[in-house]
Design an enzyme around this catalytic site. Structure first.
Site, short mmCIF file in Angstrom:
data_model
loop_
_atom_site.label_atom_id
_atom_site.label_comp_id
_atom_site.label_asym_id
_atom_site.label_seq_id
_atom_site.Cartn_x
_atom_site.Cartn_y
_atom_site.Cartn_z
N SER A 181 0.77 -1.21 -0.05
CA SER A 181 -0.04 0.04 0.04
C SER A 181 0.93 1.25 -0.06
CB SER A 181 -0.83 -0.04 1.30
OG SER A 181 -1.42 1.33 1.47
N TYR A 194 -2.07 -0.85 10.76
CA TYR A 194 -2.05 -1.18 9.27
C TYR A 194 -0.95 -0.29 8.69
CZ TYR A 194 -3.32 -1.43 4.26
OH TYR A 194 -3.15 -1.45 2.93
#
Length: 313
Positions: A181, A194
């Site tokens: 990501s 995360y």
């Protein structure tokens, strides 16, 4: 009428058309070479049942790669493998091999690594695609969830990469490709663990790249904003969204599986070390975080305050 002016008017469109045609042909040739560059290569894809995993598997299978598909469900893996076989020419493709893989079960990793290496005795490309997401205030995320996120997003991919490295080093060839990501480079509120896991795995592969270069092993990272379900889908931004949420709007800032798969194929062919698949706004945010940190932090805080205000309305 001036002949020079007439000549210019006639030449400019021709030059534009010829230039566009040249770039189109160049892109087509590069795309063809990229797809055929995986022929006979042993390619491992984690989370092969995800949208991006399926897209990559389809592209590499048609390109003649020897696929090892990893996923959590044996039934779904078998079904997917049958779909690939039915949609391809068996004279130019190889039947995919299947391996059960769950990064949430770290105790199983030694057996999984052995099984992957036993499929063909070696591997050429490892595509680390799996990811787990959680969005919540930091104080509401339990330690168990923190550990699960770190297992799926950091410890799992790192352990698998370390497990196959001796084989690649002995052959002095291989390519590790991490699908990560953009939060491996940029963190936004309510994604604490995360973002931490994505920063950790990004740093791991950045370090690993330098360590294995002498063995002829390539390490690539691709940071995207969001893998959306389809390139045809669009999502309009809601007026109540906070400033920082614009960085992760599914569309138009998201990336479709076919776009991401095409970039993966190109990255493997060109052996590019790092790719950021994002439009201007997230890229500007990355630079702002580095060069104007106080401005970046102020915008993030304003986004949180704006979101809270909208919820209270």
């Amino acid at each position: 009428m001036d002949p020079t002016w007439i000549t210019t008017v006639l030449l400019v469109p021709c030059v534009i058309v010829l230039t566009a045609g040249f770039f189109y042909l160049y892109g087509a040739v590069i795309s063809l070479l990229s797809k055929t560059s995986v022929r006979n290569k042993v390619v491992v894809i984690t989370d092969a049942l995800s949208g991006l995993g399926r897209e990559c598997a389809g592209v590499f299978h048609k390109g003649g790669a020897r696929l090892i598909l990893c996923g959590k469900s044996w039934e779904k893996l078998e079904e997917f493998a049958d779909d690939l076989a039915n949609a391809s020419d068996p004279t130019v493709t190889f039947p995919p091999k299947l391996v059960l893989l769950d990064f949430g079960d770290m105790d199983s990793m030694p057996d999984v690594i052995t099984e992957i290496l036993d499929c063909y005795g070696c591997l050429d490309v490892l595509i680390l695609n799996s990811s787990m997401k959680v969005k919540a205030p930091a104080q509401s995320v339990s330690l168990e969830m923190d550990k699960l996120l770190m297992d799926n997003n950091y410890f799992g991919p790192a352990t698998l990469a370390k497990g196959v490295l001796p084989s690649m080093i002995s052959r002095r060839t291989g390519h590790l490709l991490l699908i990560n990501s953009i939060q491996g480079k940029l963190a936004v509120p309510f994604r604490t663990t995360y973002a931490a896991s994505k920063h950790a795995v990004q740093a791991f592969f950045d370090c690993l790249r330098a360590e294995v270069e002498e063995y002829g092993i390539s390490v690539s990272t691709i940071n995207h904003t969001f893998i959306s379900p389809s390139s045809a889908e669009t999502t309009e931004a809601d007026s109540s969204r906070s400033v920082w949420s614009l960085l992760y709007t599914k569309k138009p800032l998201g990336v479709s599986p076919d776009e991401a798969a095409a970039e993966i194929v190109k990255t493997l062919h060109n052996k590019k070390k790092e790719v950021v698949m994002a439009p201007s706004l997230p890229k500007v945010a990355i630079y702002a975080r580095s060069f104007f940190p106080n401005v970046f932090f102020a915008v993030m805080a304003a986004g949180v305050n704006n979101a809270a205000a909208c919820e209270n309305m």
